[in-house]
Enzyme design. Structure first.
Site, PDB file in Angstrom:
ATOM      1  N   PHE A 196      -4.367   1.429  -7.540  1.00 14.85           N
ATOM      2  CA  PHE A 196      -4.819   1.932  -6.239  1.00 14.85           C
ATOM      3  C   PHE A 196      -6.306   2.191  -6.355  1.00 14.85           C
ATOM      4  O   PHE A 196      -6.744   3.006  -7.183  1.00 14.85           O
ATOM      5  CB  PHE A 196      -4.116   3.238  -5.842  1.00 14.85           C
ATOM      6  CG  PHE A 196      -4.690   3.850  -4.578  1.00 14.85           C
ATOM      7  CD1 PHE A 196      -4.033   3.721  -3.377  1.00 14.85           C
ATOM      8  CD2 PHE A 196      -5.907   4.544  -4.595  1.00 14.85           C
ATOM      9  CE1 PHE A 196      -4.568   4.270  -2.197  1.00 14.85           C
ATOM     10  CE2 PHE A 196      -6.445   5.090  -3.438  1.00 14.85           C
ATOM     11  CZ  PHE A 196      -5.769   4.955  -2.238  1.00 14.85           C
ATOM     12  N   GLU A 197      -7.069   1.530  -5.544  1.00 12.06           N
ATOM     13  CA  GLU A 197      -8.477   1.860  -5.413  1.00 12.06           C
ATOM     14  C   GLU A 197      -8.967   1.348  -4.076  1.00 12.06           C
ATOM     15  O   GLU A 197      -8.524   0.303  -3.583  1.00 12.06           O
ATOM     16  CB  GLU A 197      -9.321   1.284  -6.564  1.00 12.06           C
ATOM     17  CG  GLU A 197      -9.238  -0.201  -6.753  1.00 12.06           C
ATOM     18  CD  GLU A 197     -10.040  -0.696  -7.973  1.00 12.06           C
ATOM     19  OE1 GLU A 197     -10.561   0.132  -8.738  1.00 12.06           O
ATOM     20  OE2 GLU A 197     -10.144  -1.922  -8.143  1.00 12.06           O
TER      21      GLU A 197
END
Length: 320
Positions: A196-197
């Site tokens: 997740f980014e």
């Protein structure tokens, strides 16, 4: 395919049905008609499919593939995760230095990385991209962990060699404190978990980041060791960006096996179904999550002098 559809369904239900942002899928081989048809059916937004250039998902000419094979075998005997996988290493190298160069991303300013089989447990009623743009945020995360040291034995010495050659790379003095408990002599493994980014593509396209990636790429650690894109991204973000330019999306409920980010506030329970008691932020292995937020707000804005870090560089014999 099924895992990607599950992730898309959650992103749509929790967020994107309100904002209709496009999806871009990239692969080193052509997508099947089945994959394209079924993923496109998950959303009303535009969906694009691209093929990764061979040069971005292959061994560069300076890599000794025989030695790389020997390194994989040795890591396998040590019990390192993904020790034998060549595709995993190509993926990490691609995500470290090439995804933002793909032609399908050239007209985009921000990206949100979405992986198969992840879960989003909270409604997201605001636009994270606009939030980042208005606040001057360049990189966002939900979970920050300690890296397995056996996957990156020479990453930090390679980073320090780059800092000695290009001291302007370091513009955030407090970031060194997040990455190292001994003034920069060793790496503590802290990294933003990159499955997740949300980030500004301008950060990765900057001359400073490109020079940093090139130095790492030439060192060979993506193939001779098992350098992941998470520590590569995190080290750059911690040293290149100011504290306020890196944001913990504490309010986004997110699960990627085995770690969960679940908002801790009582109000969040009205829009989330995750269990706050199981959030990674309460676990030592994810202590880097809060440690970033706890850095001092008064950050350096000028490059650290080369002399500050050159003394930390190992001797040639010690770095072998």
């Amino acid at each position: 395919l099924a895992g990607m559809k599950r992730a898309m369904r959650q992103i749509e239900d929790r967020f994107n049905q309100k904002f209709n942002y496009p999806y871009v899928f990239l692969n080193d081989v052509d997508f099947t008609p089945e994959f394209m048809t079924e993923t496109a059916a998950m959303t009303h937004a535009n969906v694009s499919f691209g093929k990764i250039p061979h040069a971005h998902w292959s061994y560069p000419e300076w890599i000794n593939q025989t030695y790389a094979h020997e390194c994989r075998q040795r890591m396998h005997k040590q019990g390192v995760f993904y020790a034998l996988s060549e595709s995993y290493r190509h993926m990490c190298r691609f995500n470290s230095g090439f995804f933002f160069r793909h032609e399908l991303l050239q007209d985009l300013d921000y990206y949100w990385r979405i992986e198969p089989d992840v879960e989003y447990s909270c409604d997201i009623d605001y636009d994270p991209f606009l939030f980042m743009q208005r606040q001057g945020i360049k990189y966002g995360y939900t979970i920050a962990l300690h890296e397995y040291p056996e996957t990156v034995p020479t990453l930090w010495s390679t980073v320090k060699a780059h800092i000695a050659a290009a001291p302007e790379f370091v513009r955030h003095a407090a970031g060194m404190r997040w990455l190292s408990a001994d003034g920069g002599a060793t790496y503590n493994g802290c990294h933003f978990w990159s499955n997740f980014e949300i980030g500004a593509l301008s950060f990765f396209r900057s001359p400073e980041y490109l020079a940093y990636f090139d130095a790492l790429d030439r060192a060979g650690g993506f193939f001779y060791e098992r350098w992941g894109d998470a520590p590569v991204h995190a080290i750059a973000a911690a040293l290149m960006l100011q504290k306020h330019e890196v944001h913990w999306f504490e309010d986004i409920g997110y699960y990627h096996n085995p770690w969960l980010n679940c908002p801790q506030g009582a109000a969040a329970r009205l829009r989330c179904h995750c269990d706050p008691a199981k959030s990674a932020v309460l676990h030592y292995w994810a202590s880097c999550t809060r440690e970033w937020v706890e850095l001092p707000d008064a950050n350096a804005t000028a490059p650290i002098p080369a002399s500050t870090l050159i003394s930390l560089l190992p001797s040639a014999s010690a770095s072998q």
